[in-house]
Design a protein around this motif. Structure first.
Motif, PDB file in Angstrom:
ATOM      1  N   ASN A 125       0.871  -1.423  -0.158  1.00 64.13           N
ATOM      2  CA  ASN A 125       0.141  -0.011  -0.135  1.00 64.13           C
ATOM      3  C   ASN A 125       1.016   1.201   0.129  1.00 64.13           C
ATOM      4  O   ASN A 125       0.507   2.216   0.574  1.00 64.13           O
ATOM      5  N   GLN A 140       3.176  -4.552  -2.726  1.00 67.57           N
ATOM      6  CA  GLN A 140       1.955  -5.011  -3.051  1.00 67.57           C
ATOM      7  C   GLN A 140       0.740  -4.066  -2.793  1.00 67.57           C
ATOM      8  O   GLN A 140       0.331  -3.271  -1.740  1.00 67.57           O
ATOM      9  N   TYR A 197      -3.083  -6.993  -5.455  1.00 67.91           N
ATOM     10  CA  TYR A 197      -4.039  -7.592  -4.247  1.00 67.91           C
ATOM     11  C   TYR A 197      -5.406  -7.307  -4.892  1.00 67.91           C
ATOM     12  O   TYR A 197      -5.756  -6.362  -5.440  1.00 67.91           O
ATOM     13  N   PRO A 238      -7.558  -8.994  -6.955  1.00 69.66           N
ATOM     14  CA  PRO A 238      -7.679  -8.963  -8.323  1.00 69.66           C
ATOM     15  C   PRO A 238      -9.346  -9.043  -8.861  1.00 69.66           C
ATOM     16  O   PRO A 238      -9.714  -8.501  -9.869  1.00 69.66           O
ATOM     17  N   ALA A 297     -11.570  -7.190  -7.067  1.00 68.94           N
ATOM     18  CA  ALA A 297     -12.197  -6.323  -6.558  1.00 68.94           C
ATOM     19  C   ALA A 297     -13.186  -6.970  -5.287  1.00 68.94           C
ATOM     20  O   ALA A 297     -14.339  -6.363  -5.178  1.00 68.94           O
ATOM     21  N   PRO A 313      -5.581 -13.750  -5.780  1.00 71.38           N
ATOM     22  CA  PRO A 313      -6.746 -14.006  -5.616  1.00 71.38           C
ATOM     23  C   PRO A 313      -7.116 -14.856  -4.368  1.00 71.38           C
ATOM     24  O   PRO A 313      -6.103 -15.568  -4.107  1.00 71.38           O
ATOM     25  N   LYS A 314      -8.066 -14.496  -3.792  1.00 69.01           N
ATOM     26  CA  LYS A 314      -8.428 -15.567  -2.486  1.00 69.01           C
ATOM     27  C   LYS A 314      -9.827 -16.206  -2.679  1.00 69.01           C
ATOM     28  O   LYS A 314     -10.696 -15.553  -3.177  1.00 69.01           O
ATOM     29  N   SER A 315      -9.937 -17.291  -2.147  1.00 65.70           N
ATOM     30  CA  SER A 315     -11.208 -17.884  -1.964  1.00 65.70           C
ATOM     31  C   SER A 315     -11.201 -18.873  -1.115  1.00 65.70           C
ATOM     32  O   SER A 315     -10.204 -19.530  -1.077  1.00 65.70           O
ATOM     33  N   THR A 316     -12.106 -18.904  -0.369  1.00 63.95           N
ATOM     34  CA  THR A 316     -12.452 -19.975   0.703  1.00 63.95           C
ATOM     35  C   THR A 316     -13.099 -21.137   0.159  1.00 63.95           C
ATOM     36  O   THR A 316     -13.510 -22.136   1.226  1.00 63.95           O
ATOM     37  N   LYS A 317     -13.437 -21.221  -1.009  1.00 72.40           N
ATOM     38  CA  LYS A 317     -14.033 -22.406  -1.815  1.00 72.40           C
ATOM     39  C   LYS A 317     -13.061 -23.149  -2.795  1.00 72.40           C
ATOM     40  O   LYS A 317     -12.537 -22.694  -3.637  1.00 72.40           O
ATOM     41  N   ASN A 369      -9.682 -20.263 -10.302  1.00 75.08           N
ATOM     42  CA  ASN A 369      -8.883 -19.043 -10.222  1.00 75.08           C
ATOM     43  C   ASN A 369      -7.434 -19.497 -10.713  1.00 75.08           C
ATOM     44  O   ASN A 369      -6.759 -18.771 -11.107  1.00 75.08           O
ATOM     45  N   SER A 405     -10.486  -2.140  -0.915  1.00 80.72           N
ATOM     46  CA  SER A 405      -9.804  -2.290   0.534  1.00 80.72           C
ATOM     47  C   SER A 405      -9.688  -0.777   0.951  1.00 80.72           C
ATOM     48  O   SER A 405     -10.444   0.062   1.066  1.00 80.72           O
TER      49      SER A 405
HETATM   50  N1  LIG Z   1      -1.596  -5.957   1.567  1.00 80.91           N
HETATM   51  C1  LIG Z   1      -2.963  -5.516   1.822  1.00 80.91           C
HETATM   52  O1  LIG Z   1      -3.271  -4.583   2.559  1.00 80.91           O
HETATM   53  C2  LIG Z   1      -3.953  -6.430   1.450  1.00 80.91           C
HETATM   54  C3  LIG Z   1      -5.519  -6.100   1.567  1.00 80.91           C
HETATM   55  C4  LIG Z   1      -6.429  -6.935   1.138  1.00 80.91           C
HETATM   56  C5  LIG Z   1      -6.278  -8.070   0.615  1.00 80.91           C
HETATM   57  N2  LIG Z   1      -4.952  -8.446   0.710  1.00 80.91           N
HETATM   58  C6  LIG Z   1      -4.486  -9.834   0.131  1.00 80.91           C
HETATM   59  O2  LIG Z   1      -5.058 -10.162  -1.529  1.00 80.91           O
HETATM   60  C7  LIG Z   1      -6.098 -11.155  -1.210  1.00 80.91           C
HETATM   61  C8  LIG Z   1      -7.007 -11.371  -2.033  1.00 80.91           C
HETATM   62  O3  LIG Z   1      -7.855 -10.030  -1.675  1.00 80.91           O
HETATM   63  P1  LIG Z   1      -9.281 -10.471  -1.398  1.00 80.91           P
HETATM   64  O4  LIG Z   1      -9.563 -11.564  -0.743  1.00 80.91           O
HETATM   65  O5  LIG Z   1      -9.580  -9.210  -0.494  1.00 80.91           O
HETATM   66  O6  LIG Z   1     -10.157 -10.049  -2.819  1.00 80.91           O
HETATM   67  P2  LIG Z   1     -10.344 -10.789  -4.078  1.00 80.91           P
HETATM   68  O7  LIG Z   1      -9.233 -11.815  -4.400  1.00 80.91           O
HETATM   69  O8  LIG Z   1     -10.431  -9.837  -5.003  1.00 80.91           O
HETATM   70  O9  LIG Z   1     -11.930 -11.420  -3.997  1.00 80.91           O
HETATM   71  C9  LIG Z   1     -12.076 -12.449  -2.853  1.00 80.91           C
HETATM   72  C10 LIG Z   1     -13.770 -12.516  -2.882  1.00 80.91           C
HETATM   73  O10 LIG Z   1     -14.140 -13.002  -4.186  1.00 80.91           O
HETATM   74  C11 LIG Z   1     -14.569 -14.311  -4.102  1.00 80.91           C
HETATM   75  N3  LIG Z   1     -14.283 -15.176  -4.977  1.00 80.91           N
HETATM   76  C12 LIG Z   1     -12.788 -15.607  -5.057  1.00 80.91           C
HETATM   77  N4  LIG Z   1     -12.981 -16.428  -6.366  1.00 80.91           N
HETATM   78  C13 LIG Z   1     -14.076 -16.340  -6.939  1.00 80.91           C
HETATM   79  C14 LIG Z   1     -14.459 -16.964  -8.206  1.00 80.91           C
HETATM   80  N5  LIG Z   1     -13.825 -17.655  -8.878  1.00 80.91           N
HETATM   81  N6  LIG Z   1     -15.927 -16.646  -8.299  1.00 80.91           N
HETATM   82  C15 LIG Z   1     -16.674 -15.931  -7.558  1.00 80.91           C
HETATM   83  N7  LIG Z   1     -16.379 -15.301  -6.525  1.00 80.91           N
HETATM   84  C16 LIG Z   1     -15.014 -15.636  -6.284  1.00 80.91           C
HETATM   85  C17 LIG Z   1     -14.316 -14.479  -2.692  1.00 80.91           C
HETATM   86  O11 LIG Z   1     -15.411 -15.447  -2.080  1.00 80.91           O
HETATM   87  P3  LIG Z   1     -15.184 -16.842  -1.581  1.00 80.91           P
HETATM   88  O12 LIG Z   1     -13.922 -16.850  -0.613  1.00 80.91           O
HETATM   89  O13 LIG Z   1     -16.410 -17.034  -0.939  1.00 80.91           O
HETATM   90  O14 LIG Z   1     -14.901 -17.880  -2.546  1.00 80.91           O
HETATM   91  C18 LIG Z   1     -14.004 -13.401  -2.014  1.00 80.91           C
HETATM   92  O15 LIG Z   1     -15.303 -12.811  -1.370  1.00 80.91           O
HETATM   93  C19 LIG Z   1      -5.915 -11.440   0.177  1.00 80.91           C
HETATM   94  O16 LIG Z   1      -5.673 -12.759   0.450  1.00 80.91           O
HETATM   95  C20 LIG Z   1      -4.988 -10.856   0.812  1.00 80.91           C
HETATM   96  O17 LIG Z   1      -3.643 -12.026   1.223  1.00 80.91           O
HETATM   97  C21 LIG Z   1      -3.706  -7.723   0.834  1.00 80.91           C
END
Ligand SMILES: NC(=O)c1ccc[n+]([C@@H]2O[C@H](COP(=O)([O-])OP(=O)(O)OC[C@H]3O[C@@H](n4cnc5c(N)ncnc54)[C@H](OP(=O)(O)O)[C@@H]3O)[C@@H](O)[C@H]2O)c1
Length: 472
Positions: free
Chosen positions: A339, A360, A386, A388, A390, A428-432, A439, A465
């Motif tokens: 950030n 990052q 991070y 990706p 949104a 990208p992050k998912s709990t599923k 992904n 974020s």
């Molecule tokens: N450095 C920082 O300050 C900072 C801040 C924020 C995040 N991060 C890092 O970035 C990573 C990702 O960020 P994020 O989790 O906030 O955002 P993200 O990856 O953009 O989005 C995650 C969200 O999308 C859903 N999702 C994931 N894959 C999907 C798919 N294929 N289809 C539909 N929905 C999907 C997830 O739900 P489900 O879990 O229900 O699948 C979750 O609600 C985090 O793990 C973290 O390590 C870093």
């Protein structure tokens, strides 16, 4: 997409229609209640009326102190299950640290009660167990008296009540911090700061408070992490002390059997730990919670120091010197920041020796900090993006949807592919499980130039974020 808002029915009133509407029309799946609120039967009825499968719901209930004690606690839990017409709870909490039972000490009664919850957990009647309104000293006593630490501590949390020390403690102990009363029972909604921010973002004051309190943490699934490591070949794990899952990650890594040398483990230093000695201590503690001797990447999490009386620049530089030493000692294979805007990086360049290996930063179709990306490229700093997807907001965008249809891919795959094709490392992050697989499948195709341009045009400066632009 599923919503996991909390649908709390308590002594502030109960509306059957609102609960059924939340479940059937709003995607609410998380219901938090307590015997003390006196509406378990009615909630059970609303759930049945919604037609939702039990497995789609997350049900939290709480044990009232009058039912503390080994036998009474077990009976109360089963009675609550029966009143709601369910066989188990996803989470069961001790409601309050005081026992309300004369003649026995609170500590003794809490420990005895907790042992009952530990058994209910082992028997599968409670899928997770926790406490509510516990302070650090209550948790410390429980740690001494019992074998299983609470999974969750549910505590009052809103802009007027921020128990930072307790939150820190929970993070360190691997206890998930769950905040209740995010609107301070309506009291924050007329606060001038909240009103001003609501106006700026064209949201209601309630939306601002909930957005503020839900913070950055998107949940954790040990099973999914294990699956990602074992079955999908994922080797990069990005976490932070702030997220509070270091202990659980260590367990998943151990269970996966993947050798440490094959993993790329990234962690971050939280600003409350900024400072030379405190940064080093926090690093050691994170390593100890993750059960590792070194990290592959360690970053300053956020440019503001959150420590009154010291300037951000001074504390960033001091903390960075600690990271430089950890790097020289081989304890961090690389060091970076997160950030950080151009002005933060420029100051660090003037104040320190090692240029960050990584920055990052939030990066997705709505948030494309191209000037910063260019700066990082020039300075030899790897740009890591991070959020990706949104946080899921990009997935319903019509342009993303159209491009997804054109390639026969999902919107998530298009967003990730777009990041990768723009040269960003993305996380990208998912709990599923199924989404983790989805992904990963972003390398067998290429977005054409016209589609890259169409997605590039979606930039609108939206942050899902934090926004570090104004941090000095
Ligand atoms: N450095 C920082 O300050 C900072 C801040 C924020 C995040 N991060 C890092 O970035 C990573 C990702 O960020 P994020 O989790 O906030 O955002 P993200 O990856 O953009 O989005 C995650 C969200 O999308 C859903 N999702 C994931 N894959 C999907 C798919 N294929 N289809 C539909 N929905 C999907 C997830 O739900 P489900 O879990 O229900 O699948 C979750 O609600 C985090 O793990 C973290 O390590 C870093």
């Amino acid at each position: 997409m599923e919503a996991h808002l909390r649908c709390t029915s308590h002594d502030g009133g109960y509306s059957h229609d609102a609960i059924v509407y939340a479940l059937t029309e709003c995607g609410v799946r998380h219901i938090d209640t307590a015997k003390h609120y006196g509406c378990e039967e009615r909630l059970g009825k609303a759930i049945r009326e919604s037609g939702l499968a039990r497995s789609d719901l997350w049900l939290t209930n709480k044990l009232w102190p009058e039912d503390y004690g080994y036998k009474a606690a077990k009976k109360a839990c089963l009675d609550s299950c029966s009143r709601m017409g369910v066989e188990c709870f996803d989470l069961y909490l001790m409601h309050w640290p005081e026992s309300l039972k004369p003649g026995r000490s609170n500590r003794e009664t809490r420990a005895e009660t907790w042992r009952a919850l530990e058994e209910l957990y082992k028997e599968g009647v409670c899928r997770a167990i926790g406490v509510s309104n516990f302070m650090v000293h209550h948790l410390e006593q429980l740690k001494e008296d019992c074998s299983q630490m609470p999974h969750i501590n549910q505590v009052e949390y809103h802009p007027f009540q921020q128990p930072n020390h307790l939150m820190e403690y929970c993070r360190q102990e691997g206890i998930v911090f769950e905040g209740y009363s995010p609107l301070a029972k309506g009291q924050v909604l007329s606060d001038p700061t909240v009103l001003r921010i609501a106006e700026k973002h064209r949201r209601t004051p309630a939306q601002i408070c909930i957005r503020w309190s839900t913070s950055q943490i998107g949940g954790f699934s040990q099973d999914t992490v294990l699956y990602a490591l074992r079955d999908c070949g994922i080797r990069l794990i990005d976490t932070s002390k702030y997220n509070g899952f270091e202990v659980q990650l260590a367990e998943a890594i151990r269970e996966s059997g993947v050798p440490r040398s094959n993993l790329r483990l990234t962690n971050k230093l939280w600003p409350l730990d900024y400072g030379y000695e405190t940064a080093k201590a926090a690093f050691r503690e994170s390593c100890s919670r993750m059960k590792v001797e070194y990290l592959d990447l360690y970053m300053l999490h956020w440019p503001a120091s959150m420590q009154p009386g010291r300037s951000n620049r001074e504390l960033r530089a001091e903390s960075w010197r600690a990271l430089e030493e950890l790097y020289e000692e081989g304890l961090c294979r690389s060091i970076g920041v997160s950030n950080f805007m151009i002005h933060h990086l420029e100051q660090l360049k003037q104040d320190c020796t090692v240029v960050p290996h990584v920055n990052q930063v939030e990066y997705h179709p709505f948030q494309q900090p191209n000037e910063l990306i260019e700066y990082c490229r020039r300075e030899g700093i790897t740009f890591q993006g991070y959020c990706p997807l949104a946080k899921g907001q990009a997935l319903s965008n019509p342009t993303i949807f159209q491009v997804a249809q054109k390639y026969g891919r999902t919107p998530a795959q298009i967003c990730i592919r777009w990041s990768v094709q723009n040269g960003a490392i993305t996380i990208p992050k998912s709990t599923k499980r199924e989404r983790v697989v989805e992904n990963c499948q972003v390398f067998g195709f290429q977005l054409e130039e016209e589609d890259m341009v169409a997605i590039n045009k979606l930039h609108e400066g939206r942050h899902v974020s934090w926004d570090p632009t104004d941090v000095e």
